[in-house]
Design an enzyme around this catalytic site. Structure first.
Site, PDB file in Angstrom:
ATOM      1  CB  SER A   1      -4.563   4.603 -49.604  1.00 57.63           C
ATOM      2  OG  SER A   1      -4.470   3.225 -50.027  1.00 57.63           O
TER       3      SER A   1
ATOM      4  CG  HIS B   1      -4.177   3.496 -45.305  1.00 58.11           C
ATOM      5  ND1 HIS B   1      -4.625   3.461 -43.875  1.00 58.11           N
ATOM      6  CD2 HIS B   1      -5.019   2.711 -46.152  1.00 58.11           C
ATOM      7  CE1 HIS B   1      -5.772   2.614 -43.968  1.00 58.11           C
ATOM      8  NE2 HIS B   1      -5.920   2.200 -45.141  1.00 58.11           N
TER       9      HIS B   1
ATOM     10  CG  ASP C   1      -5.609  -0.063 -48.061  1.00 56.37           C
ATOM     11  OD1 ASP C   1      -6.424  -0.038 -47.012  1.00 56.37           O
ATOM     12  OD2 ASP C   1      -5.462   0.974 -48.723  1.00 56.37           O
TER      13      ASP C   1
ATOM     14  CG  MET D   1      -7.275  -5.685 -49.746  1.00 56.22           C
ATOM     15  SD  MET D   1      -8.124  -4.818 -51.032  1.00 56.22           S
ATOM     16  CE  MET D   1      -8.081  -3.356 -50.543  1.00 56.22           C
TER      17      MET D   1
ATOM     18  CG  HIS E   1      -7.195  -1.134 -43.321  1.00 51.38           C
ATOM     19  ND1 HIS E   1      -7.930  -0.559 -44.340  1.00 51.38           N
ATOM     20  CD2 HIS E   1      -7.762  -1.847 -42.716  1.00 51.38           C
ATOM     21  CE1 HIS E   1      -9.115  -0.705 -44.238  1.00 51.38           C
ATOM     22  NE2 HIS E   1      -9.199  -1.543 -43.043  1.00 51.38           N
TER      23      HIS E   1
ATOM     24  CG  MET F   1      -9.517  -4.503 -45.530  1.00 51.57           C
ATOM     25  SD  MET F   1      -9.443  -3.434 -46.814  1.00 51.57           S
ATOM     26  CE  MET F   1      -7.570  -2.966 -46.867  1.00 51.57           C
TER      27      MET F   1
ATOM     28  CG  MET G   1     -13.754   0.604 -43.387  1.00 57.68           C
ATOM     29  SD  MET G   1     -12.031   0.902 -43.966  1.00 57.68           S
ATOM     30  CE  MET G   1     -12.425   1.188 -45.831  1.00 57.68           C
TER      31      MET G   1
ATOM     32  N   GLY H   1     -12.308  -2.932 -50.095  1.00 53.00           N
ATOM     33  CA  GLY H   1     -11.948  -3.891 -51.281  1.00 53.00           C
ATOM     34  C   GLY H   1     -11.348  -3.493 -52.329  1.00 53.00           C
ATOM     35  CG  PHE H   2     -12.319  -3.096 -55.388  1.00 55.83           C
ATOM     36  CD1 PHE H   2     -11.367  -3.624 -56.123  1.00 55.83           C
ATOM     37  CD2 PHE H   2     -13.536  -3.629 -54.602  1.00 55.83           C
ATOM     38  CE1 PHE H   2     -11.807  -5.034 -56.516  1.00 55.83           C
ATOM     39  CE2 PHE H   2     -13.543  -5.021 -54.951  1.00 55.83           C
ATOM     40  CZ  PHE H   2     -12.763  -5.814 -55.932  1.00 55.83           C
ATOM     41  N   GLY H   3      -9.892   0.784 -54.216  1.00 58.05           N
ATOM     42  CA  GLY H   3      -9.888   2.070 -54.256  1.00 58.05           C
ATOM     43  C   GLY H   3     -10.668   2.856 -55.220  1.00 58.05           C
ATOM     44  N   GLY H   4     -10.668   4.179 -55.087  1.00 60.36           N
ATOM     45  CA  GLY H   4     -11.510   4.758 -56.172  1.00 60.36           C
ATOM     46  C   GLY H   4     -12.958   4.722 -56.194  1.00 60.36           C
TER      47      GLY H   4
ATOM     48  CG  ASP I   1      -9.409   3.589 -45.570  1.00 56.58           C
ATOM     49  OD1 ASP I   1      -9.232   4.074 -46.756  1.00 56.58           O
ATOM     50  OD2 ASP I   1      -9.046   2.568 -45.299  1.00 56.58           O
TER      51      ASP I   1
ATOM     52  N   GLY J   1     -12.673   7.283 -50.366  1.00 51.11           N
ATOM     53  CA  GLY J   1     -13.490   8.100 -51.071  1.00 51.11           C
ATOM     54  C   GLY J   1     -13.300   9.508 -50.399  1.00 51.11           C
TER      55      GLY J   1
ATOM     56  N   GLY K   1      -6.415   7.607 -51.113  1.00 49.36           N
ATOM     57  CA  GLY K   1      -5.667   6.993 -52.184  1.00 49.36           C
ATOM     58  C   GLY K   1      -5.703   7.339 -53.612  1.00 49.36           C
TER      59      GLY K   1
END
Ligand code: DX5
Ligand code: ZN
Length: 215
Positions: A7, A32, A34, A36, A65, A67, A136, A141-144, A174, A176, A196
Protein backbone atom coordinates in the site's frame (compact mmCIF):
# COMPACT_ATOMS: atom_id res chain seq x y z
CA UNK A 1 0.57 -19.13 -3.31
CA UNK A 2 -0.37 -15.70 -1.95
CA UNK A 3 0.08 -12.36 -3.65
CA UNK A 4 1.45 -9.21 -2.03
CA UNK A 5 0.11 -5.71 -2.67
CA UNK A 6 2.17 -2.95 -1.03
CA UNK A 7 0.00 0.00 0.00
CA UNK A 8 1.66 3.14 -1.33
CA UNK A 9 0.17 5.16 1.54
CA UNK A 10 3.11 4.01 3.70
CA UNK A 11 5.76 4.82 1.07
CA UNK A 12 8.23 7.69 1.38
CA UNK A 13 6.51 10.27 -0.85
CA UNK A 14 9.68 12.33 -1.20
CA UNK A 15 11.10 9.33 -3.08
CA UNK A 16 7.94 7.91 -4.63
CA UNK A 17 9.60 7.00 -7.94
CA UNK A 18 12.32 5.01 -6.17
CA UNK A 19 9.78 3.30 -3.91
CA UNK A 20 7.77 2.15 -6.94
CA UNK A 21 10.95 1.05 -8.71
CA UNK A 22 11.77 -1.01 -5.62
CA UNK A 23 8.34 -2.66 -5.79
CA UNK A 24 9.03 -3.52 -9.44
CA UNK A 25 12.50 -4.86 -8.69
CA UNK A 26 11.20 -7.07 -5.86
CA UNK A 27 8.44 -8.55 -8.00
CA UNK A 28 5.42 -7.56 -5.92
CA UNK A 29 2.15 -8.67 -7.51
CA UNK A 30 0.10 -5.47 -7.51
CA UNK A 31 0.16 -1.96 -6.07
CA UNK A 32 -2.60 -0.92 -3.65
CA UNK A 33 -3.57 2.75 -3.85
CA UNK A 34 -5.69 4.18 -1.01
CA UNK A 35 -7.97 7.05 -1.96
CA UNK A 36 -9.57 8.93 0.97
CA UNK A 37 -12.01 11.83 0.85
CA UNK A 38 -12.07 13.14 4.44
CA UNK A 39 -15.76 12.24 4.54
CA UNK A 40 -16.24 8.48 4.25
CA UNK A 41 -13.05 8.22 6.31
CA UNK A 42 -11.47 10.84 8.60
CA UNK A 43 -8.41 11.37 6.44
CA UNK A 44 -7.43 12.65 2.99
CA UNK A 45 -4.83 10.97 0.82
CA UNK A 46 -4.29 11.55 -2.90
CA UNK A 47 -6.25 11.67 -6.13
CA UNK A 48 -6.14 10.71 -9.82
CA UNK A 49 -3.11 12.91 -10.61
CA UNK A 50 -0.89 10.85 -8.30
CA UNK A 51 -2.35 7.59 -9.64
CA UNK A 52 -1.53 8.78 -13.17
CA UNK A 53 2.05 9.58 -12.14
CA UNK A 54 2.41 6.09 -10.67
CA UNK A 55 0.90 4.53 -13.80
CA UNK A 56 3.53 6.28 -15.91
CA UNK A 57 6.37 4.80 -13.87
CA UNK A 58 5.28 1.15 -13.66
CA UNK A 59 3.58 -1.66 -15.57
CA UNK A 60 2.17 -3.07 -12.31
CA UNK A 61 -1.52 -3.82 -11.87
CA UNK A 62 -2.98 -0.79 -10.07
CA UNK A 63 -5.49 -1.72 -7.36
CA UNK A 64 -7.39 1.46 -6.46
CA UNK A 65 -9.29 1.37 -3.15
CA UNK A 66 -11.89 4.13 -3.03
CA UNK A 67 -12.74 5.21 0.51
CA UNK A 68 -15.15 7.84 -0.77
CA UNK A 69 -18.77 8.68 0.09
CA UNK A 70 -19.69 8.98 -3.59
CA UNK A 71 -17.24 6.65 -5.33
CA UNK A 72 -19.24 6.49 -8.57
CA UNK A 73 -18.36 10.13 -9.32
CA UNK A 74 -14.71 9.14 -9.54
CA UNK A 75 -14.79 5.82 -11.39
CA UNK A 76 -13.99 7.42 -14.72
CA UNK A 77 -11.21 9.76 -13.54
CA UNK A 78 -9.43 6.88 -11.79
CA UNK A 79 -9.85 4.56 -14.76
CA UNK A 80 -8.40 7.29 -17.00
CA UNK A 81 -5.54 7.72 -14.53
CA UNK A 82 -4.61 4.06 -14.98
CA UNK A 83 -6.59 1.99 -12.47
CA UNK A 84 -6.82 -1.69 -13.39
CA UNK A 85 -9.11 -2.51 -10.46
CA UNK A 86 -11.52 -0.14 -8.73
CA UNK A 87 -12.91 -1.13 -5.33
CA UNK A 88 -15.68 0.73 -3.52
CA UNK A 89 -17.41 0.10 -0.18
CA UNK A 90 -20.72 -1.70 0.32
CA UNK A 91 -21.37 0.85 3.11
CA UNK A 92 -21.84 3.53 0.45
CA UNK A 93 -23.84 1.32 -1.94
CA UNK A 94 -25.76 -1.46 -0.17
CA UNK A 95 -27.23 -2.35 -3.60
CA UNK A 96 -24.08 -2.20 -5.70
CA UNK A 97 -25.42 -3.41 -9.08
CA UNK A 98 -25.55 0.03 -10.74
CA UNK A 99 -21.95 0.76 -9.77
CA UNK A 100 -20.84 -2.60 -11.14
CA UNK A 101 -22.48 -1.76 -14.45
CA UNK A 102 -20.64 1.56 -14.58
CA UNK A 103 -17.31 -0.12 -13.85
CA UNK A 104 -17.90 -2.86 -16.45
CA UNK A 105 -18.70 -0.17 -19.02
CA UNK A 106 -15.33 1.40 -18.25
CA UNK A 107 -13.63 -1.96 -18.75
CA UNK A 108 -12.00 -2.03 -15.31
CA UNK A 109 -11.96 -4.90 -12.79
CA UNK A 110 -14.53 -4.63 -10.00
CA UNK A 111 -14.00 -4.80 -6.25
CA UNK A 112 -16.27 -4.50 -3.24
CA UNK A 113 -15.05 -3.82 0.30
CA UNK A 114 -16.56 -4.00 3.75
CA UNK A 115 -15.48 -2.63 7.10
CA UNK A 116 -14.54 -4.87 10.05
CA UNK A 117 -17.84 -4.27 11.87
CA UNK A 118 -19.89 -5.64 8.96
CA UNK A 119 -21.05 -9.22 8.56
CA UNK A 120 -19.82 -11.17 5.53
CA UNK A 121 -23.47 -11.95 4.73
CA UNK A 122 -23.87 -8.32 3.61
CA UNK A 123 -21.72 -8.87 0.52
CA UNK A 124 -22.32 -12.56 -0.22
CA UNK A 125 -25.44 -12.00 -2.40
CA UNK A 126 -23.35 -9.73 -4.69
CA UNK A 127 -20.02 -11.53 -4.75
CA UNK A 128 -20.66 -13.12 -8.16
CA UNK A 129 -20.66 -9.59 -9.64
CA UNK A 130 -17.17 -8.81 -8.42
CA UNK A 131 -13.66 -9.79 -9.43
CA UNK A 132 -12.31 -8.94 -5.96
CA UNK A 133 -13.56 -8.78 -2.37
CA UNK A 134 -11.50 -6.47 -0.15
CA UNK A 135 -11.97 -7.46 3.48
CA UNK A 136 -10.95 -4.61 5.78
CA UNK A 137 -9.05 -5.81 8.83
CA UNK A 138 -8.82 -2.27 10.32
CA UNK A 139 -11.28 0.62 10.21
CA UNK A 140 -10.16 2.45 7.08
CA UNK A 141 -8.55 5.87 7.19
CA UNK A 142 -5.02 5.28 8.38
CA UNK A 143 -2.09 2.97 7.83
CA UNK A 144 -0.20 1.41 10.72
CA UNK A 145 -3.18 0.16 12.75
CA UNK A 146 -3.43 -3.24 14.47
CA UNK A 147 -5.04 -6.18 12.68
CA UNK A 148 -8.60 -6.95 13.84
CA UNK A 149 -8.81 -10.72 14.33
CA UNK A 150 -12.55 -11.04 13.74
CA UNK A 151 -11.98 -10.13 10.08
CA UNK A 152 -10.65 -13.68 9.65
CA UNK A 153 -14.22 -14.95 10.13
CA UNK A 154 -15.34 -12.75 7.24
CA UNK A 155 -12.55 -14.19 5.09
CA UNK A 156 -13.53 -17.77 5.99
CA UNK A 157 -17.23 -17.22 5.28
CA UNK A 158 -16.48 -15.51 1.96
CA UNK A 159 -14.05 -18.28 0.96
CA UNK A 160 -16.68 -20.94 1.70
CA UNK A 161 -19.24 -19.07 -0.41
CA UNK A 162 -16.79 -18.63 -3.30
CA UNK A 163 -15.83 -22.31 -3.28
CA UNK A 164 -19.40 -23.56 -2.93
CA UNK A 165 -20.66 -21.37 -5.79
CA UNK A 166 -17.56 -21.84 -7.94
CA UNK A 167 -16.99 -18.07 -8.19
CA UNK A 168 -13.84 -16.48 -9.58
CA UNK A 169 -13.81 -13.66 -6.98
CA UNK A 170 -10.41 -13.16 -5.34
CA UNK A 171 -10.17 -12.28 -1.66
CA UNK A 172 -7.86 -9.44 -0.62
CA UNK A 173 -7.25 -8.48 3.02
CA UNK A 174 -6.32 -4.92 3.99
CA UNK A 175 -5.10 -3.43 7.26
CA UNK A 176 -2.48 -4.43 9.81
CA UNK A 177 -1.29 -7.42 7.79
CA UNK A 178 2.33 -8.35 8.51
CA UNK A 179 4.71 -11.30 8.63
CA UNK A 180 3.28 -12.26 12.03
CA UNK A 181 -0.28 -12.84 10.83
CA UNK A 182 0.08 -13.39 7.06
CA UNK A 183 0.00 -17.19 7.35
CA UNK A 184 -3.27 -17.13 9.28
CA UNK A 185 -4.82 -14.68 6.81
CA UNK A 186 -3.91 -16.99 3.93
CA UNK A 187 -5.12 -20.07 5.85
CA UNK A 188 -8.47 -18.34 6.34
CA UNK A 189 -8.76 -18.06 2.55
CA UNK A 190 -7.11 -14.85 1.35
CA UNK A 191 -5.48 -14.68 -2.10
CA UNK A 192 -3.90 -11.21 -1.79
CA UNK A 193 -2.38 -9.48 1.22
CA UNK A 194 -2.20 -5.69 1.30
CA UNK A 195 0.82 -4.54 3.31
CA UNK A 196 1.53 -0.86 3.92
CA UNK A 197 3.67 -0.39 7.01
CA UNK A 198 4.85 -4.01 7.03
CA UNK A 199 6.27 -3.67 3.50
CA UNK A 200 7.62 -0.11 3.42
CA UNK A 201 9.14 -0.24 6.90
CA UNK A 202 10.49 -3.79 6.53
CA UNK A 203 14.19 -4.28 7.30
CA UNK A 204 14.34 -6.79 4.44
CA UNK A 205 11.64 -6.17 1.83
CA UNK A 206 12.90 -8.90 -0.46
CA UNK A 207 12.55 -11.54 2.27
CA UNK A 208 9.05 -10.32 3.10
CA UNK A 209 7.97 -10.55 -0.56
CA UNK A 210 9.44 -14.05 -0.99
CA UNK A 211 8.00 -15.36 2.26
CA UNK A 212 4.56 -13.91 1.53
CA UNK A 213 4.45 -15.27 -2.01
CA UNK A 214 5.46 -18.70 -0.68
CA UNK A 215 2.44 -18.89 1.66
C1 DX5 B 1 -6.50 1.73 5.51
C2 DX5 B 1 -6.02 1.46 4.10
C3 DX5 B 1 -4.97 0.41 4.05
C4 DX5 B 1 -3.68 0.82 4.71
C5 DX5 B 1 -2.92 -0.42 5.05
O1 DX5 B 1 -7.39 2.78 5.47
O2 DX5 B 1 -7.11 1.04 3.30
O3 DX5 B 1 -4.72 -0.02 2.72
O4 DX5 B 1 -2.90 1.65 3.91
O5 DX5 B 1 -1.80 -0.04 5.77
P1 DX5 B 1 -1.16 -0.96 6.90
O6 DX5 B 1 -0.70 -2.21 6.19
O7 DX5 B 1 -0.07 -0.12 7.44
O8 DX5 B 1 -2.24 -1.28 7.89
ZN1 ZN C 1 -6.69 0.04 1.29
Amino acid sequence: MAQIAPSILAADFTRLGEEIADCDRLGVDLLHLDIMDGHFVPNISFGPAVVQTIDRTTEKFLDVHLMLSEPEKYFEPFKKAGADLITFHIETHPNPEACVKQLRALNVATGISLNPDKKAELVLPYLHLFDYLLVMSVFPGFGGQSFIESSLDTVRIAREHITKNKLQTKIEVDGGVDSGNADRVVEAGADILVMGTAFFKAADRSKLVKETQAL
